[in-house]
Motif scaffolding. Structure first.
Motif, mmCIF file in Angstrom:
data_model
loop_
_atom_site.group_PDB
_atom_site.id
_atom_site.type_symbol
_atom_site.label_atom_id
_atom_site.label_comp_id
_atom_site.label_asym_id
_atom_site.label_seq_id
_atom_site.Cartn_x
_atom_site.Cartn_y
_atom_site.Cartn_z
ATOM 1 N N GLU A 188 0.827 -1.193 0.000
ATOM 2 C CA GLU A 188 0.000 0.000 0.000
ATOM 3 C C GLU A 188 0.868 1.253 0.000
ATOM 4 O O GLU A 188 1.977 1.267 0.520
ATOM 5 C CB GLU A 188 -0.927 -0.005 1.203
ATOM 6 C CG GLU A 188 -1.833 -1.236 1.188
ATOM 7 C CD GLU A 188 -3.185 -0.978 1.798
ATOM 8 O OE1 GLU A 188 -3.362 0.093 2.404
ATOM 9 O OE2 GLU A 188 -4.060 -1.849 1.659
ATOM 10 N N THR A 189 0.325 2.285 -0.617
ATOM 11 C CA THR A 189 1.050 3.547 -0.650
ATOM 12 C C THR A 189 0.863 4.241 0.696
ATOM 13 O O THR A 189 -0.254 4.355 1.180
ATOM 14 C CB THR A 189 0.476 4.426 -1.772
ATOM 15 O OG1 THR A 189 0.584 3.699 -2.987
ATOM 16 C CG2 THR A 189 1.223 5.728 -1.883
ATOM 17 N N VAL A 228 0.215 10.276 0.390
ATOM 18 C CA VAL A 228 -0.978 10.637 -0.360
ATOM 19 C C VAL A 228 -1.561 11.932 0.180
ATOM 20 O O VAL A 228 -1.869 12.866 -0.570
ATOM 21 C CB VAL A 228 -2.024 9.512 -0.271
ATOM 22 C CG1 VAL A 228 -3.295 9.919 -0.994
ATOM 23 C CG2 VAL A 228 -1.458 8.217 -0.842
ATOM 24 N N MET A 229 -1.691 11.989 1.512
ATOM 25 C CA MET A 229 -2.257 13.189 2.125
ATOM 26 C C MET A 229 -1.420 14.418 1.807
ATOM 27 O O MET A 229 -1.949 15.466 1.466
ATOM 28 C CB MET A 229 -2.383 13.022 3.638
ATOM 29 C CG MET A 229 -3.682 12.353 4.030
ATOM 30 S SD MET A 229 -3.746 11.989 5.795
ATOM 31 C CE MET A 229 -3.471 13.618 6.505
ATOM 32 N N SER A 230 -0.109 14.262 1.885
ATOM 33 C CA SER A 230 0.703 15.463 1.672
ATOM 34 C C SER A 230 0.696 15.875 0.202
ATOM 35 O O SER A 230 0.780 17.054 -0.112
ATOM 36 C CB SER A 230 2.124 15.294 2.221
ATOM 37 O OG SER A 230 2.872 14.463 1.381
ATOM 38 N N SER A 257 -2.685 2.223 -6.220
ATOM 39 C CA SER A 257 -3.141 1.382 -5.120
ATOM 40 C C SER A 257 -4.211 2.093 -4.297
ATOM 41 O O SER A 257 -5.098 1.456 -3.750
ATOM 42 C CB SER A 257 -1.970 0.929 -4.248
ATOM 43 O OG SER A 257 -1.419 2.017 -3.576
ATOM 44 N N VAL A 258 -4.161 3.422 -4.259
ATOM 45 C CA VAL A 258 -5.201 4.169 -3.542
ATOM 46 C C VAL A 258 -6.530 4.039 -4.292
ATOM 47 O O VAL A 258 -7.581 3.780 -3.703
ATOM 48 C CB VAL A 258 -4.802 5.656 -3.403
ATOM 49 C CG1 VAL A 258 -5.869 6.428 -2.653
ATOM 50 C CG2 VAL A 258 -3.459 5.787 -2.707
ATOM 51 N N LEU A 259 -6.475 4.204 -5.604
ATOM 52 C CA LEU A 259 -7.678 4.058 -6.439
ATOM 53 C C LEU A 259 -8.253 2.650 -6.287
ATOM 54 O O LEU A 259 -9.448 2.450 -6.055
ATOM 55 C CB LEU A 259 -7.310 4.317 -7.906
ATOM 56 C CG LEU A 259 -8.395 4.052 -8.953
ATOM 57 C CD1 LEU A 259 -9.548 5.039 -8.819
ATOM 58 C CD2 LEU A 259 -7.824 4.134 -10.382
ATOM 59 N N ARG A 260 -7.370 1.660 -6.386
ATOM 60 C CA ARG A 260 -7.771 0.253 -6.349
ATOM 61 C C ARG A 260 -8.368 -0.144 -4.988
ATOM 62 O O ARG A 260 -9.396 -0.824 -4.921
ATOM 63 C CB ARG A 260 -6.523 -0.595 -6.654
ATOM 64 C CG ARG A 260 -6.646 -2.079 -6.430
ATOM 65 C CD ARG A 260 -7.571 -2.690 -7.451
ATOM 66 N NE ARG A 260 -7.707 -4.116 -7.209
ATOM 67 C CZ ARG A 260 -8.644 -4.640 -6.425
ATOM 68 N NH1 ARG A 260 -9.501 -3.852 -5.804
ATOM 69 N NH2 ARG A 260 -8.738 -5.956 -6.288
ATOM 70 N N ASN A 261 -7.718 0.284 -3.910
ATOM 71 C CA ASN A 261 -8.117 -0.192 -2.581
ATOM 72 C C ASN A 261 -9.132 0.698 -1.881
ATOM 73 O O ASN A 261 -9.944 0.208 -1.103
ATOM 74 C CB ASN A 261 -6.883 -0.333 -1.680
ATOM 75 C CG ASN A 261 -5.912 -1.371 -2.216
ATOM 76 O OD1 ASN A 261 -6.309 -2.456 -2.651
ATOM 77 N ND2 ASN A 261 -4.627 -1.034 -2.212
#
Lengths: 333, 333
Positions: free
Chosen positions: A15-16, A21-23, A238-242
């Motif tokens: 996972e990323t 991602v947030m930053s 991975s964010v899109l997928r999960n």
């Protein structure tokens, strides 16, 4: 020239990091027309689900939808953007695939780079307005005979698809716009469940300059060389997928210029991001053939070279639709 | 973020080291259609000089010609180009100026970035084919009333200028193509002497990756940041001014986002490269006004805001033509 870290940690699903991602999103400039984009997405979803309750969760028999991303994203090097890094991509793959998905009954959200190739337009000259038309003696506008059919098809089919509400076109330029709009789309299409495909043909930047550390003004050239340090874009696949669209059918693309590492990289993407399908293509032969990689198989898909004008996207979309049907069936079981 | 050398050696006229220029051109990839470009330039020059011996050196009364460069150049980061650095430039300034120069009787060589704004097209929607046309019931193609006049003008005036041989359009993409074609043009226009203007509105890259040190294949992203070192593009303005076209009237542009350094930079360019005129513009107000800087004067040129659709390029070209006439007169004296 390029100082690269060759560490490769890709053979396991991963996972990323949430912080990255947030930053990334926190540092991104505000998406200007977010409200308008959300409105058009809501209308698109309504039009494609309301008539007879076709949405997946309404009666189990789904209307199918595909989000096709197309063209390259840019990375600004300055806030008042004069210079940027761009990724080469004509958008031909995404535009042609849009035509074939529409033909077999999918509704399409076409997330494209401003100015890149449009559906139904790929066989037109570079500048159709100036190259295909002339003004007749009675001052009416005429299409040159050579291009007449292509031009008519481009205008009618494109207009028809947009007017019927089965084709929604959303433009982007920067990596920031691209990822923010992709998130809006994934949330909007959530109710389609496994009936939605993400067909991620866009060439997305791997490296970016974080907005906060970006030069405000145009970088001044002086007598020396320019040293730049670019940060990695967090792996949003991975964010899109999960998280954003966990039930959808996910297809990513791997483009390489070195054929020797292509399949290994495609396999890696499949595992690392839990894609359902990775489409591997080599820069020089990408219009002739692609290799479809899934957990179960590697299928080489070729253009029908016996037919003039036949495109590799035609058999490619056929194969995708077949595997997507199996995915939905399996999901229902 | 950016490591810049702030040494500024610009307040004196200065030639670009021959070695830098030679190594830039030697390292550049071969221009693909050089023979075709040379042929079209020869035809252009013939058409614009032959009829009544209008060329400067034939009877002293010259046909005037302007080479307008337009749009931004790219810098490839890989030989099999997937990623590149681009310079923002719609090409609007160059395209609009082309119209006004044609109107006052100049012949124009329009050296433009592929896909950038075209003369007579600047008031059209982004995608004119799909946004301005529809197919009628009898399957003829119609222009929507809203855009009819603009579309007709774009088609007729553009075609007429190309057909009459007074407008030659040459596209480029990379900095390598741009500089190689510019050299061909400057040699071809040499016989026009002081009757030729170089109106250098293109946004030219300051930094590049020398072809030899460029990665052959796509740069692999891995876990770390990417460090890049870019070399400075040799200052070709002085080569063009002093060697390629020593008699022509030279106009360069200075675009800055920081207004406080704009005029100082414009003055510097005037002296350093011995330009006859530098047109200074600020990113945010560039469509409203520009400042014309010469050795004798600084003139602010504004768009006529009382007239709908009036462009700043109209009074700008008027002023340029006036100063060019004085230059020719002075040259003859």
């Amino acid at each position: 020239m390029f100082d690269m870290d060759a560490v490769d940690d890709a053979n396991q699903s991963q996972e990323t990091p949430k912080n990255d991602v947030m930053s990334f999103f926190e540092s991104a400039p505000l998406l200007k027309d977010a409200a308008e984009i959300e409105k058009s997405l809501t209308e698109f979803v309504d039009r494609n689900t309301s008539s007879s309750g076709k949405c997946y969760f309404m009666n189990g028999k789904a209307n199918r939808v595909v989000c096709i991303t197309s063209g390259g994203t840019t990375v600004p090097l300055e806030k008042q953007c004069v210079r940027y890094i761009d990724n080469f991509a004509s958008g031909h793959r995404g535009a042609a695939s849009t035509e074939y998905f529409l033909k077999v009954g999918y509704s399409v959200v076409f997330l494209y780079r401003r100015g890149s190739c449009q559906p139904f337009c790929s066989n037109l000259p570079e500048d159709p307005l100036l190259e295909c038309f002339s003004v007749a003696d009675d001052s009416s506008i005429e299409v040159d005979a050579l291009h007449a059919e292509t031009v008519k098809r481009a205008i009618t089919e494109n207009r028809a698809a947009v007017a019927e509400g089965i084709l929604l076109k959303l433009p982007f330029t920067t990596i920031f716009e691209y990822l923010q709009i992709l998130q809006l789309i994934s949330v909007s299409l959530r109710d389609f469940g496994p009936s939605a495909i993400f067909f991620l043909a866009a060439a997305v930047s791997d490296f970016y300059v974080p907005w906060e550390s970006m030069a405000l003004h145009k970088i001044q050239s002086a007598s020396g060389p320019l040293d730049m340090r670019l940060a990695q874009v967090p792996k949003m696949l991975s964010v899109l997928r999960n998280e954003w669209a966990p039930m959808a059918f996910h297809i990513s693309f791997k483009l390489e210029t070195d054929r020797h590492i292509l399949l290994a990289k495609a396999d890696m993407a499949l595992k690392k991001y839990k894609m359902h399908m990775v489409i591997a293509n080599e820069l020089l032969t990408r219009k002739e053939q692609v290799i479809v990689v899934t957990e179960q198989e590697k299928v080489t898909v070729c253009r029908d070279s016996t037919r003039a004008g036949a495109e590799v996207e035609c058999p490619l979309v056929e194969l995708v639709v077949d595997r997507h049907s199996a995915y939905i069936k399996n999901f229902d079981a």
